[in-house]
Write a protein that holds these residues in place. Structure first.
Motif, mmCIF file in Angstrom:
data_model
loop_
_atom_site.group_PDB
_atom_site.id
_atom_site.type_symbol
_atom_site.label_atom_id
_atom_site.label_comp_id
_atom_site.label_asym_id
_atom_site.label_seq_id
_atom_site.Cartn_x
_atom_site.Cartn_y
_atom_site.Cartn_z
ATOM 1 N N THR A 44 54.010 -25.798 -2.530
ATOM 2 C CA THR A 44 54.192 -27.374 -2.090
ATOM 3 C C THR A 44 53.125 -27.847 -2.083
ATOM 4 O OG1 THR A 44 56.177 -26.429 -0.278
ATOM 5 C CG2 THR A 44 55.668 -28.937 -0.961
ATOM 6 N N GLY A 63 41.899 -22.890 2.941
ATOM 7 C CA GLY A 63 41.233 -23.054 2.349
ATOM 8 C C GLY A 63 40.849 -24.878 1.552
ATOM 9 N N VAL A 100 47.099 -31.573 -1.095
ATOM 10 C CA VAL A 100 46.631 -30.779 -0.427
ATOM 11 C C VAL A 100 48.782 -29.007 -0.860
ATOM 12 C CG1 VAL A 100 48.466 -29.898 2.709
ATOM 13 C CG2 VAL A 100 46.965 -32.072 1.992
ATOM 14 N N ILE A 101 48.387 -28.466 -0.900
ATOM 15 C CA ILE A 101 49.058 -26.902 -1.706
ATOM 16 C C ILE A 101 49.246 -26.471 -0.183
ATOM 17 C CG2 ILE A 101 48.504 -25.419 -3.041
ATOM 18 C CD1 ILE A 101 46.860 -26.807 -4.831
ATOM 19 N N THR A 102 50.635 -25.924 -0.313
ATOM 20 C CA THR A 102 50.843 -25.140 1.253
ATOM 21 C C THR A 102 51.890 -23.869 -0.019
ATOM 22 O OG1 THR A 102 50.909 -26.924 2.235
ATOM 23 C CG2 THR A 102 52.731 -25.149 3.031
ATOM 24 N N ILE A 103 51.588 -22.660 0.330
ATOM 25 C CA ILE A 103 52.302 -21.811 0.359
ATOM 26 C C ILE A 103 52.808 -21.211 1.742
ATOM 27 C CG2 ILE A 103 52.276 -19.463 -0.935
ATOM 28 C CD1 ILE A 103 49.264 -20.632 -1.556
ATOM 29 N N VAL A 118 43.080 -19.458 -2.339
ATOM 30 C CA VAL A 118 42.689 -20.584 -2.673
ATOM 31 C C VAL A 118 41.640 -21.431 -4.244
ATOM 32 C CG1 VAL A 118 41.043 -21.519 -1.223
ATOM 33 C CG2 VAL A 118 42.544 -20.555 0.078
ATOM 34 N N ILE A 168 42.951 -29.416 -0.805
ATOM 35 C CA ILE A 168 42.917 -28.264 1.493
ATOM 36 C C ILE A 168 44.383 -27.482 0.458
ATOM 37 C CG2 ILE A 168 44.474 -28.451 3.353
ATOM 38 C CD1 ILE A 168 42.632 -30.581 3.846
ATOM 39 N N VAL A 169 44.526 -26.011 0.713
ATOM 40 C CA VAL A 169 45.694 -25.238 0.703
ATOM 41 C C VAL A 169 45.481 -24.497 2.472
ATOM 42 C CG1 VAL A 169 45.878 -22.920 -0.133
ATOM 43 C CG2 VAL A 169 44.349 -24.979 -1.417
ATOM 44 N N LEU A 170 47.111 -24.244 2.441
ATOM 45 C CA LEU A 170 47.859 -23.949 3.815
ATOM 46 C C LEU A 170 48.149 -22.626 3.227
ATOM 47 C CD1 LEU A 170 48.253 -27.600 5.258
ATOM 48 C CD2 LEU A 170 45.931 -26.091 5.533
ATOM 49 N N ILE A 171 47.660 -21.262 3.772
ATOM 50 C CA ILE A 171 48.644 -19.962 3.839
ATOM 51 C C ILE A 171 49.685 -20.006 4.639
ATOM 52 C CG2 ILE A 171 48.732 -18.024 2.931
ATOM 53 C CD1 ILE A 171 45.903 -18.700 1.291
ATOM 54 N N ASN A 172 50.761 -19.575 5.051
ATOM 55 C CA ASN A 172 51.862 -19.571 5.584
ATOM 56 C C ASN A 172 52.339 -18.083 5.379
ATOM 57 O OD1 ASN A 172 51.809 -21.983 7.121
ATOM 58 N ND2 ASN A 172 53.127 -23.355 6.244
#
Lengths: 61, 61, 61, 61, 61, 61
Positions: free
Chosen positions: A5, E51, F3-6, F20, F39-43
């Motif tokens: 996303t 990140g 913001v990139i969320t995975i 990232v 910003i990268v968020l890894i769920n």
């Protein structure tokens, strides 16, 4: 299954297609998960809806 | 408290009401949490903003 | 493509399987989108990480 | 880095600026993380896209 | 109904309670929506999962 | 700001660092937004918490 996303400002269609293509390819390459399993969701947001450091992006840019 | 978020294409009001009603009822039934505690958020997205397998949904459908 | 995300407390595997099965079936029925297209993501959260009305859920329940 | 996302109804610009300013200031104060590190994303949603207790918010308010 | 989600590093319980209390109070004040309607979800993340500028936070801090 | 969320299964640190690095570089290239803004968020999610086509991923893989 992986879902990527992106929360970002307003983009034209060409950039959206580029993000979907490139992020899927790279994520597939890094994780070894086949590209067709990936979903990408692009949340375009107005600058009035984004805050950085306590200010609206529309007041910064 | 439970929050159910659905990222999906554009829907008419009847389908949105149906999703809220049915998903709340089933989630309440499965989890034994009272229906009135549930919140449902429907994120409608254009096909240009959704990617599947590296392509925009608007180029697939 | 549709992605259903549930933010909820800690659940056992049986309830998680039930949520995935039932929410997918109902969402497919309401939207007429085939069940195999649906992804469900269950975000389990501790009661210390959930706030309702300004209080931690762990201080309410 | 911290990202604060708010899913809420439609707001005017003044309220959006207020949310960004106040939530950033308070979150920075509580966490001791500098304000400039915070990002705030405001997801405005129509009442037809929000469900509470199994009903659309547009049918409740 | 408003849902405030915070993606942030690991916090102790006191800070989580402070975030829930303070963000709910301020958001209620700004939007004129009663505090009891607000839900706060705190997504704690390890530094290996965050990140910034292309690097893991664990390699920066 | 972007913001990139995975949302993805469990990954080792090397793959997280790769995601990232690569996703930030490609997203920056496509959008012309400087890499340091991303910003990268890894769920990471257990297979019991992911549903595909109505089944838990742990029952499919």
């Amino acid at each position: 299954m992986p879902v990527i996303t992106i929360d970002i400002g307003i983009l034209d269609k060409e950039k959206k297609a580029g993000l979907v293509r490139e992020l899927t390819a790279k994520a597939s390459e890094v994780t070894q998960i086949p590209a067709e399993k990936f979903i990408v969701l692009i949340n375009e947001m107005e600058r009035d809806n984004i805050g950085v450091g306590g200010k609206l992006l529309s007041e910064i840019l």
